[in-house]
Write a protein that holds these residues in place. Sequence first.
Motif, PDB file in Angstrom:
ATOM      1  N   LEU B  20      -1.668   0.214  -6.816  1.00  0.00           N
ATOM      2  CA  LEU B  20      -0.287   0.405  -6.530  1.00  0.00           C
ATOM      3  C   LEU B  20       0.376   1.645  -5.815  1.00  0.00           C
ATOM      4  O   LEU B  20      -0.067   2.741  -6.306  1.00  0.00           O
ATOM      5  N   GLU B  22       3.374   3.796  -3.988  1.00  0.00           N
ATOM      6  CA  GLU B  22       4.804   4.048  -3.894  1.00  0.00           C
ATOM      7  C   GLU B  22       4.906   4.459  -2.329  1.00  0.00           C
ATOM      8  O   GLU B  22       4.287   5.166  -1.695  1.00  0.00           O
ATOM      9  N   PHE B  78      10.135   2.437  -3.165  1.00  0.00           N
ATOM     10  CA  PHE B  78       9.510   1.220  -3.744  1.00  0.00           C
ATOM     11  C   PHE B  78       8.041   1.161  -3.956  1.00  0.00           C
ATOM     12  O   PHE B  78       7.416   2.142  -3.398  1.00  0.00           O
ATOM     13  N   PHE B  79       7.578   0.030  -4.465  1.00  0.00           N
ATOM     14  CA  PHE B  79       6.136  -0.017  -4.734  1.00  0.00           C
ATOM     15  C   PHE B  79       5.421  -1.228  -3.930  1.00  0.00           C
ATOM     16  O   PHE B  79       6.099  -2.195  -3.374  1.00  0.00           O
ATOM     17  N   TYR B  80       4.151  -1.270  -3.511  1.00  0.00           N
ATOM     18  CA  TYR B  80       3.646  -2.236  -3.032  1.00  0.00           C
ATOM     19  C   TYR B  80       2.360  -2.230  -3.467  1.00  0.00           C
ATOM     20  O   TYR B  80       1.487  -1.193  -3.964  1.00  0.00           O
ATOM     21  N   LYS B  81       1.713  -3.377  -3.655  1.00  0.00           N
ATOM     22  CA  LYS B  81       0.271  -3.771  -4.114  1.00  0.00           C
ATOM     23  C   LYS B  81      -0.579  -3.869  -3.215  1.00  0.00           C
ATOM     24  O   LYS B  81      -0.560  -4.936  -2.374  1.00  0.00           O
TER      25      LYS B  81
END
Lengths: 154, 109
Positions: B20, B22, B78-81
Amino acid sequence: MSWTTVATTRRETLTLAGIAGLAALLAPRMSFADEATVAAEIKKLYGDKKFDSGKVKLDVPEIAENGLVVPVNVEVESPMTETDYVKAVHVFADGNPLPGIVSYKFTPACGKAAASTRMRLAQTQNIICIAEMSNGSLYMTKSNVKVTIGGCGG
Amino acid sequence: MATAPTPRVRVPAQAKPGELIEIKTLISHEMESGQRKDAAGKIVPRKIINTFVAEFNGKMVFEAEWNPAISANPYQSFFYKAAETGEFTFTWKDDDGSNYTAKNKLTVA
Protein backbone atom coordinates in the motif's frame (compact mmCIF):
# COMPACT_ATOMS: atom_id res chain seq x y z
CA MET A 1 -3.89 35.12 42.62
CA SER A 2 -5.17 38.52 43.77
CA TRP A 3 -8.61 39.97 43.20
CA THR A 4 -7.32 42.56 40.78
CA THR A 5 -6.01 40.02 38.33
CA VAL A 6 -9.29 38.16 38.48
CA ALA A 7 -11.18 41.37 37.79
CA THR A 8 -8.95 42.19 34.84
CA THR A 9 -9.40 38.78 33.35
CA ARG A 10 -13.13 39.02 33.80
CA ARG A 11 -13.26 42.44 32.18
CA GLU A 12 -11.16 41.20 29.29
CA THR A 13 -13.45 38.24 28.97
CA LEU A 14 -16.48 40.50 28.83
CA THR A 15 -14.85 42.74 26.23
CA LEU A 16 -14.05 39.71 24.13
CA ALA A 17 -17.60 38.48 24.49
CA GLY A 18 -18.78 41.91 23.37
CA ILE A 19 -16.58 41.81 20.27
CA ALA A 20 -17.75 38.31 19.47
CA GLY A 21 -21.37 39.44 19.81
CA LEU A 22 -20.76 42.37 17.49
CA ALA A 23 -19.09 40.07 14.97
CA ALA A 24 -22.10 37.76 15.17
CA LEU A 25 -24.37 40.72 14.42
CA LEU A 26 -22.30 41.78 11.42
CA ALA A 27 -21.79 38.28 10.07
CA PRO A 28 -25.27 37.72 8.53
CA ARG A 29 -24.41 40.18 5.74
CA MET A 30 -23.01 37.16 3.96
CA SER A 31 -25.28 34.27 3.28
CA PHE A 32 -24.16 30.98 4.72
CA ALA A 33 -25.22 27.42 4.29
CA ASP A 34 -26.92 25.82 7.27
CA GLU A 35 -28.00 22.36 8.32
CA ALA A 36 -31.01 22.55 6.01
CA THR A 37 -28.86 23.37 2.95
CA VAL A 38 -26.57 20.45 3.71
CA ALA A 39 -29.58 18.17 4.21
CA ALA A 40 -30.94 19.32 0.84
CA GLU A 41 -27.58 18.60 -0.84
CA ILE A 42 -27.52 15.11 0.68
CA LYS A 43 -31.12 14.52 -0.38
CA LYS A 44 -30.16 15.48 -3.95
CA LEU A 45 -27.54 12.73 -3.90
CA TYR A 46 -29.22 9.96 -1.97
CA GLY A 47 -32.93 10.81 -1.59
CA ASP A 48 -34.46 9.69 1.67
CA LYS A 49 -32.10 6.78 2.25
CA LYS A 50 -31.08 5.96 5.80
CA PHE A 51 -27.55 6.46 7.08
CA ASP A 52 -25.76 4.18 9.48
CA SER A 53 -23.12 5.35 11.89
CA GLY A 54 -19.65 3.86 12.13
CA LYS A 55 -17.07 2.81 9.52
CA VAL A 56 -16.30 6.43 8.59
CA LYS A 57 -13.46 8.14 10.41
CA LEU A 58 -13.37 11.88 9.91
CA ASP A 59 -10.19 13.43 11.21
CA VAL A 60 -10.41 17.19 11.62
CA PRO A 61 -8.84 19.45 14.25
CA GLU A 62 -11.05 20.36 17.22
CA ILE A 63 -9.84 23.94 17.04
CA ALA A 64 -8.59 25.50 13.82
CA GLU A 65 -6.65 28.70 14.37
CA ASN A 66 -6.64 29.60 10.71
CA GLY A 67 -9.84 28.87 8.82
CA LEU A 68 -8.05 29.25 5.48
CA VAL A 69 -6.16 25.98 5.81
CA VAL A 70 -7.85 23.28 7.83
CA PRO A 71 -6.60 19.73 7.30
CA VAL A 72 -9.32 17.17 6.68
CA ASN A 73 -8.59 13.48 6.63
CA VAL A 74 -11.20 10.84 5.84
CA GLU A 75 -10.82 7.12 6.28
CA VAL A 76 -13.47 4.48 5.65
CA GLU A 77 -13.25 0.93 6.92
CA SER A 78 -13.49 -1.44 3.97
CA PRO A 79 -11.62 -4.44 2.55
CA MET A 80 -11.49 -2.63 -0.83
CA THR A 81 -11.96 -5.74 -2.97
CA GLU A 82 -13.71 -5.90 -6.37
CA THR A 83 -16.97 -6.88 -4.66
CA ASP A 84 -16.80 -4.81 -1.50
CA TYR A 85 -15.33 -1.35 -1.67
CA VAL A 86 -16.06 2.28 -0.94
CA LYS A 87 -17.52 3.96 -3.99
CA ALA A 88 -17.76 7.57 -2.94
CA VAL A 89 -17.17 9.90 -0.03
CA HIS A 90 -18.70 13.34 0.30
CA VAL A 91 -17.70 16.02 2.78
CA PHE A 92 -19.99 18.93 3.64
CA ALA A 93 -19.83 21.93 5.96
CA ASP A 94 -22.91 23.60 7.42
CA GLY A 95 -21.48 27.04 8.06
CA ASN A 96 -19.69 27.95 4.83
CA PRO A 97 -21.14 30.09 2.02
CA LEU A 98 -21.47 26.85 0.01
CA PRO A 99 -22.22 23.50 1.64
CA GLY A 100 -19.95 21.26 -0.45
CA ILE A 101 -16.28 20.73 0.33
CA VAL A 102 -15.07 17.71 -1.56
CA SER A 103 -16.34 14.50 -3.18
CA TYR A 104 -14.06 11.51 -3.63
CA LYS A 105 -14.45 8.53 -5.92
CA PHE A 106 -12.54 5.44 -4.86
CA THR A 107 -11.81 2.24 -6.78
CA PRO A 108 -10.66 -1.18 -5.51
CA ALA A 109 -7.19 -0.28 -6.88
CA CYS A 110 -6.81 2.24 -4.04
CA GLY A 111 -6.37 -0.57 -1.53
CA LYS A 112 -7.42 1.77 1.28
CA ALA A 113 -10.29 4.25 1.30
CA ALA A 114 -8.46 7.19 2.78
CA ALA A 115 -7.68 10.65 1.53
CA SER A 116 -6.65 13.96 2.98
CA THR A 117 -6.80 17.52 1.76
CA ARG A 118 -7.07 21.02 3.20
CA MET A 119 -10.21 23.12 3.35
CA ARG A 120 -11.40 26.63 4.09
CA LEU A 121 -13.86 27.22 6.92
CA ALA A 122 -15.61 30.56 7.34
CA GLN A 123 -16.62 30.04 10.97
CA THR A 124 -17.09 27.46 13.70
CA GLN A 125 -19.26 24.73 12.23
CA ASN A 126 -20.00 21.05 11.75
CA ILE A 127 -18.28 18.92 9.14
CA ILE A 128 -20.48 16.13 7.78
CA CYS A 129 -19.00 13.16 6.01
CA ILE A 130 -20.90 10.51 4.04
CA ALA A 131 -19.54 7.27 2.61
CA GLU A 132 -21.28 5.23 -0.07
CA MET A 133 -20.33 1.56 -0.26
CA SER A 134 -20.39 -0.60 -3.38
CA ASN A 135 -23.45 -2.44 -2.04
CA GLY A 136 -25.34 0.83 -1.69
CA SER A 137 -25.20 1.15 2.08
CA LEU A 138 -24.51 4.61 3.45
CA TYR A 139 -22.58 5.77 6.48
CA MET A 140 -22.43 9.20 8.02
CA THR A 141 -20.36 10.96 10.63
CA LYS A 142 -20.17 14.49 11.96
CA SER A 143 -17.53 16.56 13.67
CA ASN A 144 -17.41 20.09 15.03
CA VAL A 145 -14.53 22.43 14.26
CA LYS A 146 -14.02 25.65 16.20
CA VAL A 147 -12.55 28.30 13.95
CA THR A 148 -10.61 31.19 15.47
CA ILE A 149 -10.05 33.21 12.29
CA GLY A 150 -12.48 32.61 9.44
CA GLY A 151 -11.17 31.81 5.99
CA CYS A 152 -13.60 33.80 3.95
CA GLY A 153 -11.26 36.36 2.47
CA GLY A 154 -12.85 39.09 4.60
CA MET B 1 -2.27 34.32 -11.27
CA ALA B 2 1.15 35.40 -12.24
CA THR B 3 2.77 32.00 -12.54
CA ALA B 4 1.39 28.87 -14.17
CA PRO B 5 0.20 26.21 -11.75
CA THR B 6 3.00 23.78 -10.99
CA PRO B 7 2.06 20.30 -9.85
CA ARG B 8 4.24 18.50 -7.34
CA VAL B 9 3.72 14.81 -6.72
CA ARG B 10 5.38 12.42 -4.34
CA VAL B 11 5.18 8.76 -5.35
CA PRO B 12 7.62 6.07 -4.19
CA ALA B 13 9.73 4.95 -7.16
CA GLN B 14 9.53 1.29 -6.18
CA ALA B 15 7.05 -0.90 -4.38
CA LYS B 16 6.53 -4.56 -3.59
CA PRO B 17 3.50 -6.30 -5.12
CA GLY B 18 0.48 -5.73 -2.92
CA GLU B 19 2.16 -2.93 -1.01
CA LEU B 20 0.00 0.00 0.00
CA ILE B 21 1.61 3.26 -1.06
CA GLU B 22 0.57 6.78 -0.21
CA ILE B 23 0.57 9.35 -2.98
CA LYS B 24 0.81 12.99 -2.04
CA THR B 25 0.06 15.74 -4.51
CA LEU B 26 0.25 19.50 -4.37
CA ILE B 27 -0.37 22.11 -7.04
CA SER B 28 0.14 25.83 -6.88
CA HIS B 29 -3.19 27.50 -7.59
CA GLU B 30 -4.95 30.37 -5.85
CA MET B 31 -8.38 28.61 -5.90
CA GLU B 32 -10.32 31.87 -6.17
CA SER B 33 -13.57 31.00 -4.42
CA GLY B 34 -15.93 33.44 -6.14
CA GLN B 35 -16.96 34.74 -2.71
CA ARG B 36 -14.34 37.41 -2.28
CA LYS B 37 -14.80 41.09 -3.18
CA ASP B 38 -12.07 43.31 -4.57
CA ALA B 39 -11.27 46.85 -3.40
CA ALA B 40 -14.06 48.24 -5.62
CA GLY B 41 -16.61 45.95 -4.01
CA LYS B 42 -16.99 43.76 -7.09
CA ILE B 43 -17.04 40.00 -6.64
CA VAL B 44 -13.84 38.36 -7.86
CA PRO B 45 -14.98 35.66 -10.32
CA ARG B 46 -14.57 32.04 -9.31
CA LYS B 47 -11.55 30.21 -10.70
CA ILE B 48 -10.69 26.95 -9.02
CA ILE B 49 -9.42 23.53 -9.96
CA ASN B 50 -12.67 21.58 -9.83
CA THR B 51 -11.44 18.03 -10.44
CA PHE B 52 -8.36 16.00 -9.69
CA VAL B 53 -8.01 12.58 -11.31
CA ALA B 54 -5.35 9.92 -10.76
CA GLU B 55 -4.95 7.17 -13.35
CA PHE B 56 -2.61 4.23 -13.46
CA ASN B 57 -1.80 2.78 -16.90
CA GLY B 58 -4.84 4.63 -18.22
CA LYS B 59 -7.24 3.22 -15.64
CA MET B 60 -8.94 5.52 -13.16
CA VAL B 61 -7.77 4.97 -9.60
CA PHE B 62 -8.97 7.96 -7.63
CA GLU B 63 -10.93 11.12 -8.28
CA ALA B 64 -11.61 14.18 -6.17
CA GLU B 65 -14.16 16.85 -6.98
CA TRP B 66 -13.13 20.03 -5.29
CA ASN B 67 -15.47 22.83 -4.28
CA PRO B 68 -14.49 26.45 -3.60
CA ALA B 69 -14.02 25.43 0.05
CA ILE B 70 -10.70 23.80 -0.83
CA SER B 71 -7.69 25.85 0.28
CA ALA B 72 -5.35 27.64 -2.08
CA ASN B 73 -2.48 25.49 -3.38
CA PRO B 74 -4.61 22.37 -2.97
CA TYR B 75 -3.08 19.33 -1.39
CA GLN B 76 -4.47 15.86 -1.93
CA SER B 77 -3.25 12.54 -0.68
CA PHE B 78 -4.64 9.05 -1.26
CA PHE B 79 -3.56 5.42 -1.41
CA TYR B 80 -2.77 2.91 -4.12
CA LYS B 81 -2.21 -0.81 -3.85
CA ALA B 82 0.80 -1.63 -6.02
CA ALA B 83 0.10 -4.44 -8.46
CA GLU B 84 2.14 -3.93 -11.60
CA THR B 85 4.83 -1.69 -13.03
CA GLY B 86 3.43 1.29 -14.84
CA GLU B 87 2.86 4.99 -14.90
CA PHE B 88 0.58 7.31 -12.99
CA THR B 89 -1.09 10.19 -14.77
CA PHE B 90 -2.41 12.95 -12.57
CA THR B 91 -4.72 15.54 -14.07
CA TRP B 92 -5.99 18.74 -12.51
CA LYS B 93 -8.93 20.36 -14.32
CA ASP B 94 -9.27 24.11 -14.05
CA ASP B 95 -12.55 26.08 -14.27
CA ASP B 96 -11.15 27.88 -17.32
CA GLY B 97 -10.88 24.58 -19.21
CA SER B 98 -7.14 24.09 -18.98
CA ASN B 99 -5.67 20.84 -17.69
CA TYR B 100 -2.47 20.45 -15.73
CA THR B 101 -0.86 17.03 -15.77
CA ALA B 102 1.97 15.19 -14.08
CA LYS B 103 3.30 11.71 -14.74
CA ASN B 104 5.16 9.42 -12.36
CA LYS B 105 6.60 5.99 -12.95
CA LEU B 106 6.20 3.17 -10.44
CA THR B 107 8.29 0.00 -10.54
CA VAL B 108 6.77 -3.01 -8.85
CA ALA B 109 9.23 -5.77 -8.02
